[in-house]
Structure formats: structure tokens, C-alpha cells
Design a protein around this motif. Structure first.
Motif, PDB file in Angstrom:
ATOM      1  N   THR A 196      -6.523   1.199   4.869  1.00 14.31           N
ATOM      2  CA  THR A 196      -6.450   0.095   3.905  1.00 14.31           C
ATOM      3  C   THR A 196      -5.442  -0.953   4.353  1.00 14.31           C
ATOM      4  O   THR A 196      -5.704  -2.164   4.279  1.00 14.31           O
ATOM      5  N   LEU A 209      -6.407   4.670  -6.383  1.00 12.65           N
ATOM      6  CA  LEU A 209      -7.268   5.699  -5.802  1.00 12.65           C
ATOM      7  C   LEU A 209      -7.432   6.837  -6.791  1.00 12.65           C
ATOM      8  O   LEU A 209      -6.515   7.623  -7.017  1.00 12.65           O
ATOM      9  N   ASN A 217      -2.119   4.366  -3.663  1.00 13.99           N
ATOM     10  CA  ASN A 217      -2.902   5.304  -2.853  1.00 13.99           C
ATOM     11  C   ASN A 217      -2.222   6.647  -2.635  1.00 13.99           C
ATOM     12  O   ASN A 217      -2.906   7.652  -2.473  1.00 13.99           O
ATOM     13  N   VAL A 219      -1.962  -1.428  -3.901  1.00 10.80           N
ATOM     14  CA  VAL A 219      -2.909  -0.314  -3.777  1.00 10.80           C
ATOM     15  C   VAL A 219      -2.132   0.984  -4.015  1.00 10.80           C
ATOM     16  O   VAL A 219      -1.299   1.385  -3.202  1.00 10.80           O
ATOM     17  N   VAL A 237       0.866  -1.181   0.000  1.00 15.95           N
ATOM     18  CA  VAL A 237       0.000   0.000   0.000  1.00 15.95           C
ATOM     19  C   VAL A 237       0.905   1.234   0.000  1.00 15.95           C
ATOM     20  O   VAL A 237       1.690   1.435   0.936  1.00 15.95           O
ATOM     21  N   ILE A 264      -6.471   7.199   4.222  1.00 19.76           N
ATOM     22  CA  ILE A 264      -7.053   6.046   3.523  1.00 19.76           C
ATOM     23  C   ILE A 264      -6.033   4.913   3.422  1.00 19.76           C
ATOM     24  O   ILE A 264      -6.383   3.738   3.582  1.00 19.76           O
ATOM     25  N   GLY A 265      -4.776   5.246   3.168  1.00 15.09           N
ATOM     26  CA  GLY A 265      -3.740   4.209   3.061  1.00 15.09           C
ATOM     27  C   GLY A 265      -3.573   3.447   4.358  1.00 15.09           C
ATOM     28  O   GLY A 265      -3.441   2.220   4.373  1.00 15.09           O
ATOM     29  N   VAL A 310     -11.712  -1.566  -0.821  1.00 15.51           N
ATOM     30  CA  VAL A 310     -10.450  -2.143  -1.311  1.00 15.51           C
ATOM     31  C   VAL A 310     -10.447  -3.658  -1.055  1.00 15.51           C
ATOM     32  O   VAL A 310     -10.117  -4.452  -1.945  1.00 15.51           O
ATOM     33  N   SER A 318       1.609   5.927  -9.873  1.00 11.22           N
ATOM     34  CA  SER A 318       0.794   4.713 -10.057  1.00 11.22           C
ATOM     35  C   SER A 318       1.317   3.892 -11.234  1.00 11.22           C
ATOM     36  O   SER A 318       1.334   2.662 -11.191  1.00 11.22           O
TER      37      SER A 318
END
Ligand code: NDP
Length: 244
Positions: A23, A142, A92, A90, A12, A19-20, A221, A120
Motif C-alpha cells: 500500500t 483493513l 493496516n 490507512v 500507513v 499489505i501495508g 486502497v 484504528s
């Protein structure tokens, strides 16, 4: 039937906060060993790792700037050496400098595009060969409601988050036959350091009338990670702001 995530290795990005962080914790609770990438917030990242230990899963911390190719390659090598091949990524990590339309400079544009979109691409490119070799993988990105409505941050942010959808569609299409899914989550507005508390925004933009919680994104997720038939999709998580 939901796929079992037990023993899967997850990376992640930007997992020290928001959010990370949520997650990373949710994936660990679902049975994953988790690599927590961060840039500046080392104490917060260490606290996430400590919480993961409570779930009996392995957690490692890897400081790396995901905008830099050399650091991304070191990040992925480090995770694979210490935890094993990465099954689940992920993407993020992100930034959201609020800027008025007239005052966005080229340097600010480049910073936002590089942090939110190029990162990303870099991390995905580094993990995809391993996923292809093992014929299993999950790429989760994300995005944001900004990709769909323009949002409240500015054109630079909206463009970076819309770019993520194109990247995700391409990976989903190219990798569909190889056991690898790619999906995006488009949240708004989630109560993290990124979001300033503004009652007017809450009541005027969000039909549900409250901000979302990082754990609500993390739940999505985990769902995408454990479902092998959803690919190429954008899951909207926005309190009803944008409907599709
Ligand atoms: P936060 O600001 O709370 O956290 C951002 C995270 O990204 C931090 O862990 C930070 O690490 C990390 N990060 C930033 N730049 C880098 C970098 N160059 N290399 C590595 N890590 C980096 O953000 P949120 O949790 O709110 O947002 C997470 C994602 O969700 C972002 O992509 C954001 O655009 C998206 N999103 C958020 C929404 C919201 O309402 N909050 C809505 C829509 C989308 P550190 O602190 O260690 O530097």
C-alpha cells in the motif's frame, strides 16, 4: 473523475511488510508522500522507504506501537512535522494469532482487540481534527472476511475485524459533509507473512483457487483514496469466498 493524489500526505500503519508495504508503495506511485509506520521490522521498513525514493516521493520511517496512545500521538506529530498534515490514513497494522475456540485467553483477546481495533480508533482520532480543519481526508481500514463469515483465525480476530466496520460506519456517517470519506477493505486470503500456505484452504475456501496478492489490496486502497463519492463501504477482496 478520479481525484489526483499528487502531493497528498499518507500515513500507513504497519507498512514494513505485507499489505501495508504494498500500500505504501502504491500510494507513492500515485503521487503521495508516505509515512511508513512499523514496530519491529526496521530493516524491512527502511527497504520500503528506499523503494519509494525511486518514485521521486518523500518517505519517512516512524517506529511506533499503535496500541499505545502516547506513541500514536508522537507518531502523528512526527509525521506532520516532517511531511506535513496527514490527508490519508490507512489503518493496516494487525495481528492474527490462530487459536482454538476453547483456548483463547482474556490476555490474547485483549491483545488482538487492542492491536486490530483500538489502534484504528487511536490513530483515526489523532488525524481527524486536521482533516476536518482542511475539509479533506481519507480513512481506510483493513477489516477481513472474518468480519463477515467468521474466517479461519478465531473469534477474537473476527470480533476485532467486525468492530472495524462499526468504527468505519460511524466515521463515514459523522464526517460525510466535511470532505472526509471512511471505508474498509475486507480481504481474504492475501499471501503475506500472516498467511500460512495451505493448499486445502486455497482450493476449498477460495473459488478463484489462489491466494490474493498484497498489490491487489493496494490497488483497492488507491481507488478508495482517489474517489470522493464512495464512503461507508466495505470493499470485498476475497477471490469469491464471500459474496454480497
Ligand atoms: P503482516 O503480518 O504481513 O504485517 C503486519 C504489519 O503490522 C507489520 O508491518 C507489523 O509491523 C505491523 N504491526 C503489528 N503490530 C503492530 C503495532 N502494535 N504497531 C505498529 N505496527 C504493528 O500482515 P498482513 O499484511 O497480512 O495484514 C495487514 C492487515 O490486513 C492486518 O490488519 C490484517 O488483519 C489484515 N488482513 C490480512 C489478510 C491476509 O490474508 N493477509 C486478510 C484479511 C485482513 P512490524 O513487522 O514492524 O512489527
Amino acid at each position: 473523475m478520479a481525484e489526483n493524489l499528487s502531493g497528498k500526505i499518507a500515513l500507513v500503519t504497519g507498512a514494513s511488510r505485507g499489505i501495508g508495504r504494498a500500500t505504501a508503495l502504491a500510494l507513492a506511485e500515485s503521487g503521495c508522500d508516505v509515512a511508513i509506520n512499523y514496530l519491529h521490522s526496521s530493516d524491512e521498513a527502511a527497504a520500503v522507504a528506499e523503494s519509494i525514493a525511486i518514485f521521486g516521493r518523500r518517505a519517512i520511517l516512524v517506529r511506533a506501537d499503535v496500541t499505545r496512545e502516547d506513541e500514536v500521538l508522537r507518531l502523528v506529530q512526527d509525521v506532520e512535522a516532517r511531511l506535513g498534515p496527514i490527508d490519508l490514513l490507512v489503518n493496516n497494522a494487525g495481528v492474527n494469532p490462530v487459536t482454538s475456540l476453547e483456548s483463547i485467553t482474556l490476555s490474547e483477546w485483549n491483545e488482538v482487540l487492542t492491536t486490530n481495533l483500538t489502534s484504528s480508533f487511536l490513530v483515526s482520532q489523532a488525524v481527524i481534527p486536521g482533516m476536518r480543519a482542511r475539509k479533506w481526508g481519507r480513512l481506510i481500514m483493513l477489516s477481513s472476511v472474518a468480519a463477515q463469515t467468521g474466517g479461519v483465525i478465531g473469534p477474537h480476530y473476527a470480533a476485532s475485524k467486525a468492530g472495524i466496520l462499526g468504527l468505519m460506519h460511524s466515521y463515514a456517517n459523522l464526517l460525510a459533509k466535511e470532505g472526509i470519506t471512511a471505508n474498509a477493505i475486507a480481504p481474504a486470503l492475501i499471501e503475506t507473512d500472516m498467511i500460512w500456505n495451505n493448499d486445502k484452504i486455497k482450493s476449498t475456501l477460495i473459488p478463484i483457487g489462489r491466494f490474493g496478492q498484497p498489490e491487489e489490496v493496494a490497488q483497492a486502497v488507491v481507488m478508495l483514496a482517489s474517489n470522493g463519492y464512495i464512503t461507508g463501504q466495505t470493499l470485498n477482496l476475497n477471490g469469491g469466498w464471500y459474496m454480497s
